[in-house]
Design a protein around this motif. Structure first.
Motif, PDB file in Angstrom:
ATOM      1  N   LEU A 191       0.848  -1.206   0.000  1.00  0.00           N
ATOM      2  CA  LEU A 191       0.000   0.000   0.000  1.00  0.00           C
ATOM      3  C   LEU A 191       0.877   1.247   0.000  1.00  0.00           C
ATOM      4  O   LEU A 191       2.084   1.181   0.219  1.00  0.00           O
ATOM      5  CB  LEU A 191      -0.938  -0.031   1.201  1.00  0.00           C
ATOM      6  CG  LEU A 191      -1.775  -1.311   1.351  1.00  0.00           C
ATOM      7  CD1 LEU A 191      -2.686  -1.212   2.570  1.00  0.00           C
ATOM      8  CD2 LEU A 191      -2.597  -1.587   0.087  1.00  0.00           C
ATOM      9  N   THR A 192       0.262   2.403  -0.204  1.00  0.00           N
ATOM     10  CA  THR A 192       1.032   3.645  -0.299  1.00  0.00           C
ATOM     11  C   THR A 192       1.729   3.978   1.017  1.00  0.00           C
ATOM     12  O   THR A 192       2.785   4.612   1.031  1.00  0.00           O
ATOM     13  CB  THR A 192       0.119   4.800  -0.783  1.00  0.00           C
ATOM     14  OG1 THR A 192       0.939   5.844  -1.292  1.00  0.00           O
ATOM     15  CG2 THR A 192      -0.773   5.338   0.312  1.00  0.00           C
ATOM     16  N   PHE A 252      -6.887  -5.424  -2.180  1.00  0.00           N
ATOM     17  CA  PHE A 252      -6.665  -4.100  -2.756  1.00  0.00           C
ATOM     18  C   PHE A 252      -7.925  -3.675  -3.497  1.00  0.00           C
ATOM     19  O   PHE A 252      -8.460  -4.431  -4.316  1.00  0.00           O
ATOM     20  CB  PHE A 252      -5.483  -4.120  -3.733  1.00  0.00           C
ATOM     21  CG  PHE A 252      -5.055  -2.741  -4.157  1.00  0.00           C
ATOM     22  CD1 PHE A 252      -4.236  -1.976  -3.340  1.00  0.00           C
ATOM     23  CD2 PHE A 252      -5.492  -2.200  -5.353  1.00  0.00           C
ATOM     24  CE1 PHE A 252      -3.853  -0.693  -3.710  1.00  0.00           C
ATOM     25  CE2 PHE A 252      -5.113  -0.927  -5.738  1.00  0.00           C
ATOM     26  CZ  PHE A 252      -4.289  -0.160  -4.916  1.00  0.00           C
ATOM     27  N   LEU A 253      -8.381  -2.488  -3.191  1.00  0.00           N
ATOM     28  CA  LEU A 253      -9.552  -1.936  -3.878  1.00  0.00           C
ATOM     29  C   LEU A 253      -9.042  -1.141  -5.073  1.00  0.00           C
ATOM     30  O   LEU A 253      -8.547  -0.025  -4.920  1.00  0.00           O
ATOM     31  CB  LEU A 253     -10.351  -1.051  -2.905  1.00  0.00           C
ATOM     32  CG  LEU A 253     -10.785  -1.779  -1.622  1.00  0.00           C
ATOM     33  CD1 LEU A 253     -11.367  -0.806  -0.602  1.00  0.00           C
ATOM     34  CD2 LEU A 253     -11.792  -2.872  -1.955  1.00  0.00           C
ATOM     35  N   LYS A 257      -9.810   0.984  -7.446  1.00  0.00           N
ATOM     36  CA  LYS A 257     -10.864   1.956  -7.760  1.00  0.00           C
ATOM     37  C   LYS A 257     -10.919   2.329  -9.228  1.00  0.00           C
ATOM     38  O   LYS A 257     -11.971   2.688  -9.748  1.00  0.00           O
ATOM     39  CB  LYS A 257     -10.699   3.186  -6.876  1.00  0.00           C
ATOM     40  CG  LYS A 257      -9.398   3.988  -7.054  1.00  0.00           C
ATOM     41  CD  LYS A 257      -8.180   3.271  -6.551  1.00  0.00           C
ATOM     42  CE  LYS A 257      -6.861   3.948  -6.889  1.00  0.00           C
ATOM     43  NZ  LYS A 257      -6.243   4.566  -5.747  1.00  0.00           N
ATOM     44  N   ILE A 264      -9.862   6.254  -1.641  1.00  0.00           N
ATOM     45  CA  ILE A 264      -9.752   5.270  -0.559  1.00  0.00           C
ATOM     46  C   ILE A 264      -8.930   5.894   0.565  1.00  0.00           C
ATOM     47  O   ILE A 264      -7.954   6.601   0.294  1.00  0.00           O
ATOM     48  CB  ILE A 264      -8.987   4.004  -1.058  1.00  0.00           C
ATOM     49  CG1 ILE A 264      -9.565   3.472  -2.393  1.00  0.00           C
ATOM     50  CG2 ILE A 264      -8.941   2.937   0.025  1.00  0.00           C
ATOM     51  CD1 ILE A 264     -10.925   2.858  -2.315  1.00  0.00           C
ATOM     52  N   THR A 306      -6.711   4.533   3.866  1.00  0.00           N
ATOM     53  CA  THR A 306      -6.213   3.389   4.659  1.00  0.00           C
ATOM     54  C   THR A 306      -5.664   3.916   5.982  1.00  0.00           C
ATOM     55  O   THR A 306      -6.229   3.696   7.038  1.00  0.00           O
ATOM     56  CB  THR A 306      -5.134   2.601   3.890  1.00  0.00           C
ATOM     57  OG1 THR A 306      -5.695   2.089   2.685  1.00  0.00           O
ATOM     58  CG2 THR A 306      -4.621   1.426   4.731  1.00  0.00           C
ATOM     59  N   ARG A 314     -10.986   2.319   4.573  1.00  0.00           N
ATOM     60  CA  ARG A 314     -10.544   0.983   4.977  1.00  0.00           C
ATOM     61  C   ARG A 314     -10.186   0.917   6.457  1.00  0.00           C
ATOM     62  O   ARG A 314      -9.990  -0.171   6.993  1.00  0.00           O
ATOM     63  CB  ARG A 314      -9.303   0.554   4.168  1.00  0.00           C
ATOM     64  CG  ARG A 314      -9.560   0.269   2.724  1.00  0.00           C
ATOM     65  CD  ARG A 314      -8.275  -0.129   1.983  1.00  0.00           C
ATOM     66  NE  ARG A 314      -7.440  -1.041   2.702  1.00  0.00           N
ATOM     67  CZ  ARG A 314      -6.823  -2.090   2.151  1.00  0.00           C
ATOM     68  NH1 ARG A 314      -6.973  -2.351   0.848  1.00  0.00           N
ATOM     69  NH2 ARG A 314      -6.039  -2.854   2.866  1.00  0.00           N
TER      70      ARG A 314
HETATM   71  O1  LIG Z   1      -3.694   2.001   1.025  1.00  0.00           O
HETATM   72  C1  LIG Z   1      -3.595   2.051  -0.199  1.00  0.00           C
HETATM   73  O2  LIG Z   1      -2.571   2.455  -0.790  1.00  0.00           O
HETATM   74  C2  LIG Z   1      -4.747   1.603  -1.058  1.00  0.00           C
HETATM   75  C3  LIG Z   1      -5.582   0.605  -0.670  1.00  0.00           C
HETATM   76  C4  LIG Z   1      -6.605   0.226  -1.543  1.00  0.00           C
HETATM   77  O3  LIG Z   1      -7.403  -0.676  -1.273  1.00  0.00           O
HETATM   78  N1  LIG Z   1      -6.756   0.847  -2.727  1.00  0.00           N
HETATM   79  C5  LIG Z   1      -5.921   1.818  -3.076  1.00  0.00           C
HETATM   80  O4  LIG Z   1      -6.065   2.346  -4.161  1.00  0.00           O
HETATM   81  N2  LIG Z   1      -4.926   2.192  -2.248  1.00  0.00           N
END
Ligand SMILES: O=C(O)c1cc(=O)[nH]c(=O)[nH]1
Ligand SMILES: O=P(O)(O)OC[C@H]1O[C@H](OP(=O)(O)OP(=O)(O)O)[C@H](O)[C@@H]1O
Ligand SMILES: [Mg+2]
Length: 192
Positions: A23-24, A32-33, A35, A118, A120, A148
């Motif tokens: 994740l970032t 992982f979503l 989007k 999103i 996180t 999330r």
């Molecule tokens: O935390 C992230 O980087 C992250 C999680 C996720 O589910 N989707 C996303 O685009 N970024």
């Protein structure tokens, strides 16, 4: 629109991915979503962002001068949400790793709402808040399609989430064995 409806849209679009993702924030997750697979469909994006705009309108009193999307993920939802709020959409993008408002000038005291895809850890929204405050803007709220963290992330301003969906995420040195066994990929745009 409730969390189940939001997740249905993500699942219909094939946007809920399973594997081992970086994740970032540097955290690792088995989910992982993606989007982008939702935002490629204007009708799905419109339904989500119209509902998010209604939630923002109910929570924010007073004028909104700009909707700000953190690139890249925030670009499309910020634009579509701005359409329903009747305010212009602008964006921050990374320059040397830091978010900057490279293409726009805003007056000091501008009242802005950040719209993300999103959340996180909330790190990307906090970076966006810092950039906008340094320019003299008043960040009246932040909003996202899916949180999330399910309400745990602190973004420094009120966070309005269309859906809360708690997904596990782990530090890289504390991976469960089943996740460690899968090669990791990093879908996002930070550091590329
Ligand atoms: O935390 C992230 O980087 C992250 C999680 C996720 O589910 N989707 C996303 O685009 N970024
Ligand atoms: O709450 P956080 O821990 O910051 O995680 C969420 C952020 O991660 C993703 O961006 P990413 O930097 O991966 O790039 P993208 O916008 O290009 O997808 C997503 O778009 C959010 O901006
Ligand atoms: Mg992003």
């Amino acid at each position: 629109m409730n969390t189940d409806e939001v997740l249905r849209i993500f699942r219909e679009a094939g946007a809920v991915l399973e594997g081992h993702f970086i994740l970032t924030s540097g955290l690792r997750s088995p989910v992982f979503l993606q989007k982008a697979r939702v935002f490629m469909h204007a009708d799905k994006t419109e339904r989500l962002c119209k509902a998010l705009a209604e939630k923002i309108r109910a929570a924010v009193s007073g004028r909104i001068d700009y909707v700000v999307g953190p690139a890249i993920g925030g670009l499309i939802p910020a634009y579509e949400t701005s359409r329903h709020l009747g305010a212009p959409a602008i964006w921050v993008e990374r320059e040397g790793g830091e978010f900057r408002l490279r293409r726009f000038e805003i007056a000091k005291g501008s009242r802005v709402v950040i719209v993300e895809d999103i959340v996180t850890t909330g790190l990307s929204i906090r970076e966006t808040v810092d950039c906008l405050r340094a320019l003299g803007a008043e960040v009246v709220a932040a909003a996202c399609i899916i949180d999330r963290s399910a309400g745990k992330a602190d973004v420094g301003v009120p966070l309005i989430a269309l859906a809360e969906y708690e997904v596990p995420a782990y530090p890289a040195d504390r991976l469960p064995p089943e996740l460690a066994a899968i090669p990791a990929i990093k879908p996002g745009s930070r550091n590329i």
